[in-house]
Every structure is written in structure tokens, then in C-alpha cells.
Motif scaffolding. Structure first.
Motif, PDB file in Angstrom:
ATOM      1  N   TYR A  16      41.034  51.870 -30.568  1.00 47.77           N
ATOM      2  CA  TYR A  16      40.871  51.851 -32.135  1.00 47.77           C
ATOM      3  C   TYR A  16      39.596  52.277 -32.337  1.00 47.77           C
ATOM      4  CZ  TYR A  16      45.738  50.158 -32.689  1.00 47.77           C
ATOM      5  OH  TYR A  16      46.701  49.871 -32.553  1.00 47.77           O
ATOM      6  N   VAL A  17      38.320  51.729 -31.544  1.00 48.96           N
ATOM      7  CA  VAL A  17      37.081  52.148 -31.670  1.00 48.96           C
ATOM      8  C   VAL A  17      36.826  53.628 -31.642  1.00 48.96           C
ATOM      9  CG1 VAL A  17      34.830  51.678 -30.913  1.00 48.96           C
ATOM     10  CG2 VAL A  17      36.070  49.688 -31.241  1.00 48.96           C
ATOM     11  N   LEU A  18      37.484  53.880 -30.554  1.00 50.61           N
ATOM     12  CA  LEU A  18      37.463  55.480 -30.283  1.00 50.61           C
ATOM     13  C   LEU A  18      37.856  56.340 -31.400  1.00 50.61           C
ATOM     14  CD1 LEU A  18      38.934  55.844 -26.662  1.00 50.61           C
ATOM     15  CD2 LEU A  18      36.430  55.608 -27.371  1.00 50.61           C
ATOM     16  N   ARG A  19      39.271  55.759 -31.992  1.00 50.69           N
ATOM     17  CA  ARG A  19      39.933  56.616 -32.920  1.00 50.69           C
ATOM     18  C   ARG A  19      38.944  56.616 -34.481  1.00 50.69           C
ATOM     19  NH1 ARG A  19      44.691  58.190 -31.251  1.00 50.69           N
ATOM     20  NH2 ARG A  19      45.601  56.978 -29.415  1.00 50.69           N
ATOM     21  N   HIS A  20      38.175  55.467 -34.554  1.00 54.14           N
ATOM     22  CA  HIS A  20      37.508  55.333 -35.707  1.00 54.14           C
ATOM     23  C   HIS A  20      36.387  56.345 -35.531  1.00 54.14           C
ATOM     24  CE1 HIS A  20      39.298  52.083 -38.245  1.00 54.14           C
ATOM     25  NE2 HIS A  20      39.267  51.314 -37.339  1.00 54.14           N
ATOM     26  N   LEU A  21      35.583  56.197 -34.410  1.00 51.80           N
ATOM     27  CA  LEU A  21      34.664  57.009 -34.187  1.00 51.80           C
ATOM     28  C   LEU A  21      34.858  58.711 -34.378  1.00 51.80           C
ATOM     29  CD1 LEU A  21      32.763  55.230 -31.335  1.00 51.80           C
ATOM     30  CD2 LEU A  21      32.114  55.382 -33.786  1.00 51.80           C
ATOM     31  N   SER A  25      33.639  61.476 -36.791  1.00 52.76           N
ATOM     32  CA  SER A  25      32.824  62.576 -36.426  1.00 52.76           C
ATOM     33  C   SER A  25      31.512  62.032 -35.793  1.00 52.76           C
ATOM     34  CB  SER A  25      32.640  63.894 -37.200  1.00 52.76           C
ATOM     35  OG  SER A  25      33.761  64.253 -37.657  1.00 52.76           O
ATOM     36  N   TYR A  26      31.513  60.983 -35.198  1.00 58.17           N
ATOM     37  CA  TYR A  26      30.237  60.313 -34.323  1.00 58.17           C
ATOM     38  C   TYR A  26      30.463  60.640 -32.874  1.00 58.17           C
ATOM     39  CZ  TYR A  26      27.810  57.900 -37.833  1.00 58.17           C
ATOM     40  OH  TYR A  26      26.926  57.351 -38.955  1.00 58.17           O
ATOM     41  N   PRO A  27      29.683  61.300 -32.218  1.00 61.24           N
ATOM     42  CA  PRO A  27      29.548  61.504 -30.828  1.00 61.24           C
ATOM     43  C   PRO A  27      29.551  60.025 -29.991  1.00 61.24           C
ATOM     44  CG  PRO A  27      27.322  61.852 -31.778  1.00 61.24           C
ATOM     45  CD  PRO A  27      28.208  61.397 -32.689  1.00 61.24           C
ATOM     46  N   PHE A  28      30.385  60.119 -28.938  1.00 60.72           N
ATOM     47  CA  PHE A  28      30.702  58.763 -28.108  1.00 60.72           C
ATOM     48  C   PHE A  28      31.263  59.314 -26.908  1.00 60.72           C
ATOM     49  CE2 PHE A  28      34.722  59.621 -30.217  1.00 60.72           C
ATOM     50  CZ  PHE A  28      35.734  59.247 -29.328  1.00 60.72           C
ATOM     51  N   GLN A  37      43.865  58.821 -15.384  1.00 58.69           N
ATOM     52  CA  GLN A  37      44.818  57.938 -16.119  1.00 58.69           C
ATOM     53  C   GLN A  37      44.636  57.647 -17.435  1.00 58.69           C
ATOM     54  OE1 GLN A  37      44.392  53.461 -14.827  1.00 58.69           O
ATOM     55  NE2 GLN A  37      46.232  54.002 -13.781  1.00 58.69           N
ATOM     56  N   ALA A  38      43.266  57.696 -18.115  1.00 63.26           N
ATOM     57  CA  ALA A  38      42.917  57.559 -19.336  1.00 63.26           C
ATOM     58  C   ALA A  38      43.626  58.703 -20.109  1.00 63.26           C
ATOM     59  CB  ALA A  38      41.584  57.196 -19.517  1.00 63.26           C
ATOM     60  N   LYS A  39      43.282  59.843 -19.596  1.00 63.49           N
ATOM     61  CA  LYS A  39      44.031  61.061 -20.448  1.00 63.49           C
ATOM     62  C   LYS A  39      45.375  60.913 -20.415  1.00 63.49           C
ATOM     63  CE  LYS A  39      40.226  64.363 -19.254  1.00 63.49           C
ATOM     64  NZ  LYS A  39      39.978  65.483 -18.384  1.00 63.49           N
ATOM     65  N   ALA A  40      46.205  60.561 -19.330  1.00 61.36           N
ATOM     66  CA  ALA A  40      47.824  60.420 -19.167  1.00 61.36           C
ATOM     67  C   ALA A  40      48.082  59.422 -20.253  1.00 61.36           C
ATOM     68  CB  ALA A  40      47.940  60.120 -17.852  1.00 61.36           C
ATOM     69  N   PRO A  47      36.520  62.018 -25.162  1.00 60.38           N
ATOM     70  CA  PRO A  47      35.531  62.467 -24.126  1.00 60.38           C
ATOM     71  C   PRO A  47      35.260  61.499 -23.137  1.00 60.38           C
ATOM     72  CG  PRO A  47      34.311  61.628 -26.176  1.00 60.38           C
ATOM     73  CD  PRO A  47      35.733  61.810 -26.362  1.00 60.38           C
ATOM     74  N   PHE A  48      36.167  61.194 -22.159  1.00 59.69           N
ATOM     75  CA  PHE A  48      36.218  60.003 -21.304  1.00 59.69           C
ATOM     76  C   PHE A  48      35.151  60.216 -20.120  1.00 59.69           C
ATOM     77  CE2 PHE A  48      40.833  59.955 -22.726  1.00 59.69           C
ATOM     78  CZ  PHE A  48      40.527  58.596 -22.996  1.00 59.69           C
ATOM     79  N   VAL A  49      34.590  59.350 -19.740  1.00 61.55           N
ATOM     80  CA  VAL A  49      33.692  59.599 -18.612  1.00 61.55           C
ATOM     81  C   VAL A  49      33.640  58.289 -17.587  1.00 61.55           C
ATOM     82  CG1 VAL A  49      31.784  60.502 -19.882  1.00 61.55           C
ATOM     83  CG2 VAL A  49      32.101  57.926 -20.030  1.00 61.55           C
ATOM     84  N   GLU A  50      33.612  58.477 -16.367  1.00 64.29           N
ATOM     85  CA  GLU A  50      34.128  57.625 -15.290  1.00 64.29           C
ATOM     86  C   GLU A  50      33.057  56.586 -15.363  1.00 64.29           C
ATOM     87  OE1 GLU A  50      34.918  57.180 -10.600  1.00 64.29           O
ATOM     88  OE2 GLU A  50      33.807  59.041 -11.289  1.00 64.29           O
ATOM     89  N   PHE A  51      33.480  55.161 -15.504  1.00 70.02           N
ATOM     90  CA  PHE A  51      32.583  54.077 -15.420  1.00 70.02           C
ATOM     91  C   PHE A  51      33.102  52.988 -14.854  1.00 70.02           C
ATOM     92  CE2 PHE A  51      31.414  50.294 -17.631  1.00 70.02           C
ATOM     93  CZ  PHE A  51      29.880  50.001 -17.345  1.00 70.02           C
ATOM     94  N   ASP A  52      32.430  52.315 -14.239  1.00 72.20           N
ATOM     95  CA  ASP A  52      32.818  50.875 -13.594  1.00 72.20           C
ATOM     96  C   ASP A  52      31.660  49.842 -13.521  1.00 72.20           C
ATOM     97  OD1 ASP A  52      33.811  48.825 -11.870  1.00 72.20           O
ATOM     98  OD2 ASP A  52      35.242  49.977 -11.152  1.00 72.20           O
TER      99      ASP A  52
END
Length: 294
Positions: A16-21, A25-28, A37-40, A47-52
Motif C-alpha cells: 500500500y505504501v507503493l500504491r500511495h507513492l 508521483s513520488y519516485p521510489f 516473483q514480485a512482478k508476477a 520499479p522493483f529492485v533486487e534487495f536482501d
């Protein structure tokens, strides 16, 4: 404009944070262990980025051009010193100016909890922070407790104690406001719903909404652990929710707080509204249904 890094991006609050941003129109950057998997799950528009947290080689790219961070501790990481603190120092070195951390209501009273250890470390680092000390998520009832509710039970070890359950959508909106508007630095917000309910009252709302009887079962903690291990739940989820129910038994989440309405300028979502909006999340059984007058 610098970017906001959202960890836990596909979770109850992070999504929901993603959807609010995005709506603002805030860049994130949406940080996830597995981009495909996230895109699926959520589609290609974020704008998904790999992070662990446990893979330092993923940190630099995720933090590129980032100056604010929404921090969610993965449930399976219970050693913040080893698993979380190194990333926080990398974030500070990369120029992050604020961390909004999803914590747990009552964390300040439990110095042994991972949430409080992270809070204390952020305080020592001197990096501006905002702590979102959230009560029990209503969404846990549509995920972790979904199966048992469909079977007619709510199996929660909270006794007769009350909890001011909160909609994760409300938490996400407070997080978004805290990230994009000034004035929330060095603040700790206790986030609850608008009413304190015991879990039989929660079951009664579900009974009315679903048209069939839902009964609260109050197990001991050993019975609770055996029950969920028998259903195949992971230790991480069991321990995370045990911590939450412990705060309920201690009364930390029993009183509705005003922090959410003060930040958002509106009341929190009620559980009755949440249940009505998520009615389709629970299978409806035809047998034993309640009459309209019950």
C-alpha cells in the motif's frame, strides 16, 4: 528529486505504501528479494529492485539516489545486530536522511524484542527516524487466520483482553505522509484502530458479516504453538504473532490512540468496515448459517 526505498514492498503494509507513492508521483524503489516473483504478484508497473538484508551485494544498487527509507523487518530475521544494522549503516553512508520504521506497539517496553533493538540502534545512529508502533493488523485475519475462520473458529491466545486492531492500509498512509511531508522526524506514533475489541467481539463481527457462527477459542501459548506447527506454520510467523498477542495480554494495544487521526486528519478504519470490505476473503459455508435476525 531523490528516491524513497521501500523494503517489505510486497507485504501487507509495503504494497500500500507503493500504491500511495505511485498515486502521488513520488519516485521510489520497491525492494524485493525476487524481482520476477514480485512482478508476477503485482504486475510490471512498480520499479522493483533486487534487495536482501542478508546479501550486502544488493544494497548499493537499491540505495542509489535514495534519501528516505521505509524499513520493515522480515519476520525471519531475529538478530538485528547481524542482519539489519549493517544495512542501516550502508543507508546512512549512501545519504539516507530519514528512516520510517514499521515497529510494534509496546516495543518501547520490551528491550529484548527485535523491534526495540532496531529502534534503539536508530536512536544511537542519529539519523532522523519515525517509529510506527502498530497494533494487530486486521489483514492477519484474511491471511494467517483465514483457514480457521473458514472453519468457524478464531484461535487466538489473547484471553479476554482487548485490542485496537488496525487496517494495514491506514498504517501505509501514515508511513507515506511521514516519508513525504516534513515534521515527522524523531517521532514515535502508536497506531491503532478506533475501537478496542476482545476477540470474541471480533468473532461476533465476523459472524454477522459472514452469516455464520465464528467462535473465539482462547488457547494457552503452548497449545497455540502446537496448533500452528500442526498446521504447517513457520516458526518465524508463529513467534511474530506470539509477540503481538503477548502485547495484547499485557494491555499495550488495548487502548485506541489518537496518533493516526492526528497525522491523517481522519479516523482510522473500523473493524466492522474492514470485515464488510473483505467479506469475500473468507469462504462462505452454507451449512449452519445464521438467520438475518441473529
Amino acid at each position: 528529486m531523490k528516491r524513497i526505498l521501500v523494503t517489505g514492498a510486497t507485504g501487507n503494509v509495503g504494497e500500500y505504501v507503493l500504491r500511495h507513492l505511485k498515486a502521488r508521483s513520488y519516485p521510489f524503489n520497491a525492494a524485493v528479494p525476487d524481482v520476477e516473483q514480485a512482478k508476477a504478484k503485482m504486475g510490471p508497473l512498480f520499479p522493483f529492485v533486487e534487495f536482501d538484508f542478508e546479501r550486502p551485494e544488493t544494497h548499493a544498487a537499491a540505495l542509489q539516489d535514495v534519501d528516505r527509507l521505509f524499513l520493515v523487518r522480515p519476520a525471519h530475521l531475529n538478530n538485528p545486530r547481524k542482519e539489519i544494522f549493517p544495512f542501516l549503516h550502508a543507508a546512512q553512508e549512501a545519504g539516507v536522511k530519514q528512516v520510517v520504521f514499521l515497529s510494534l506497539i509496546g516495543a518501547q517496553h520490551n528491550p529484548l524484542s527485535p523491534h526495540r533493538k532496531i529502534e534503539q540502534h536508530l536512536e544511537k545512529m542519529g539519523m532522523p527516524y519515525t517509529f510506527l508502533r502498530a497494533s494487530f493488523f486486521m489483514q492477519n485475519l484474511t491471511t494467517f487466520h483465514k483457514g480457521e475462520i473458514e472453519e468457524g473458529q478464531l484461535f487466538i491466545p489473547a484471553g479476554q483482553h482487548h485490542t485496537a486492531l488496525i487496517d494495514a492500509r491506514d498504517i501505509a498512509e501514515v508511513a507515506t505522509v511521514s516519508l513525504i511531508q516534513p515534521g515527522h522526524e524523531y517521532k514515535a506514533y502508536d497506531l491503532t484502530g478506533p475501537e478496542a475489541l476482545d476477540y470474541q467481539q471480533v468473532a461476533d463481527v465476523l459472524s454477522s458479516t459472514l452469516g455464520r457462527r465464528i467462535q473465539h477459542i482462547d488457547p494457552s501459548f503452548p497449545e497455540w504453538v502446537r496448533h500452528w506447527k500442526g498446521r504447517g506454520a513457520s516458526w518465524e510467523h508463529i513467534m511474530t504473532l506470539t509477540a503481538i498477542y503477548t502485547t495484547a495480554r499485557l494491555g499495550f494495544g488495548s487502548k485506541p490512540r489518537e496518533d493516526l487521526s492526528n497525522v491523517l486528519g481522519r479516523p482510522a478504519v473500523s473493524f466492522e468496515r474492514f470485515a464488510a470490505e473483505h467479506r469475500s476473503s473468507w469462504a462462505i459455508k452454507r451449512e449452519g448459517s445464521l438467520s438475518a435476525s441473529t
